[in-house]
Design an enzyme around this catalytic site. Structure first.
Site, PDB file in Angstrom:
ATOM      1  N   SER A 147      32.680 -62.784  -3.576  1.00 16.53           N
ATOM      2  CA  SER A 147      31.789 -61.774  -3.012  1.00 16.53           C
ATOM      3  C   SER A 147      30.323 -62.147  -3.294  1.00 16.53           C
ATOM      4  CB  SER A 147      32.157 -60.398  -3.561  1.00 16.53           C
ATOM      5  OG  SER A 147      31.530 -59.369  -2.845  1.00 16.53           O
ATOM      6  N   GLU A 242      36.959 -58.392   7.418  1.00 17.40           N
ATOM      7  CA  GLU A 242      35.757 -58.302   6.579  1.00 17.40           C
ATOM      8  C   GLU A 242      34.493 -58.244   7.431  1.00 17.40           C
ATOM      9  OE1 GLU A 242      35.262 -60.520   3.011  1.00 17.40           O
ATOM     10  OE2 GLU A 242      37.108 -61.653   3.340  1.00 17.40           O
ATOM     11  N   HIS A 272      38.543 -58.059   2.006  1.00 20.33           N
ATOM     12  CA  HIS A 272      37.556 -58.711   1.148  1.00 20.33           C
ATOM     13  C   HIS A 272      38.183 -59.122  -0.185  1.00 20.33           C
ATOM     14  CE1 HIS A 272      33.491 -59.523  -0.221  1.00 20.33           C
ATOM     15  NE2 HIS A 272      33.655 -58.736  -1.277  1.00 20.33           N
TER      16      HIS A 272
END
Length: 310
Positions: A147, A242, A272
């Protein structure tokens, strides 16, 4: 292909309250830590508190009776640059260590809003410089992250290269955030499909990190503005569910245009940082296996380096 597993994960995530509500960062951090604690950490690792580049870190090594390979994974946790710690990313970090036999150092970089851009990147470069100063071969170091940490693995490499440091052997980025302009098409087309994020919610935490600075610059939007010339090989893993999908797609295109080896690894119907769902989603373990193969192929250390963290 585990379509039933993917549907089950998606349904589970959608049972959580939907809709964006801006919360104080302290509540967001507590909620994020609680959510990430649900992901199991493999037993076959040893975790040791450490320090790297003047910041706390956790050294994650294979169990004493497990095979060990030379090299280091410098890991950057996720959390939108405002949340998280090495503990919240431990499931991912430990899984990489178990699968590769390579030790990892997970960095506790400074968080926004207390420490906005470029504090996290400065901490990443300082940690990398510390490894090099202590005698580690850059050919034996891989950056990895998830991330925001996936984005940080790219921007730390960019800042290190521009500072005249040698680049690491490779970069592994799980669902990376690579564009604070939030201009990717999937910011719109995947809204409502992504069970975690919307463009609005990403703008809330993004503003903490930006602190009023222009996002249209390489260290804030590498998918749009970075020159990746001289970069090491990159592995980008992302799911089709995502809003950040186009961040990885566009960075892969920039890597290609810069004549950089790049693997864009897209898995359909997953959320994600789906790699965290090991044991629940077959694709999670398979993606981690591919990431581990990339790491072991990239590392070219001929002799174990002296430990560089204390």
């Amino acid at each position: 292909m585990s379509r039933e597993q993917r549907r089950a994960v998606d349904e589970m995530l959608r049972r959580a309250p939907q809709g964006f509500e801006p919360l104080p960062v302290e509540r967001m951090r507590a909620g994020f830590a609680a959510m990430m604690s649900a992901f199991p950490v493999p037993d076959a690792v040893v975790q040791t508190p450490a320090e790297l580049g003047g910041r706390p870190a956790i050294l994650v090594g294979p169990a004493p009776d497990a095979p060990a390979r030379p090299g280091t994974i410098l890991y950057f946790h996720g959390g939108s640059f405002a949340l998280g710690s090495p503990r919240t990313a431990m499931a991912l970090t430990a899984n990489l260590v178990v699968r590769t036999g390579v030790r990892a150092v997970s960095l506790d970089y400074r968080l926004a809003p207390e420490h906005p851009f470029p504090a996290a990147i400065e901490d990443g470069v300082a940690a990398y410089r510390n490894l090099l100063d202590d005698g580690e071969d850059p050919a034996g170091i891989v950056f990895a992250g998830d991330s925001a940490g996936g984005g940080l693995s790219v921007t730390t490499c960019l800042a290190a290269r521009d500072a005249g440091l040698p680049v690491p052997a490779g970069i592994v980025a799980f669902s990376p955030g690579l564009d604070h302009t939030r201009s990717g098409a999937t910011m719109v087309t995947k809204e409502g499909i992504d069970p975690f994020f919307t463009r609005e919610s990403m703008g809330h935490t993004g503003a903490m990190y930006l602190a009023g600075q222009d996002p249209a610059q390489p260290l804030l939007a590498p998918a749009v503005h970075a020159d990746l010339t001289g970069f090491p090989p990159i592995l980008l893993q992302v799911g089709t569910n995502e809003v950040l999908l186009d961040d990885a797609v566009r960075l892969a295109r920039r890597a290609r245009d810069a004549e950089v080896d790049v693997i864009l690894d897209v898995t359909a119907g997953v959320p994600h940082v789906f790699q965290a769902f090991t044991g629940t989603l077959d694709e999670a373990g398979q993606a981690l296996d591919r990431a581990a193969l990339f790491v072991t192929q990239r590392l070219a250390v001929t002799e174990p380096a002296a430990p560089a963290v204390r």
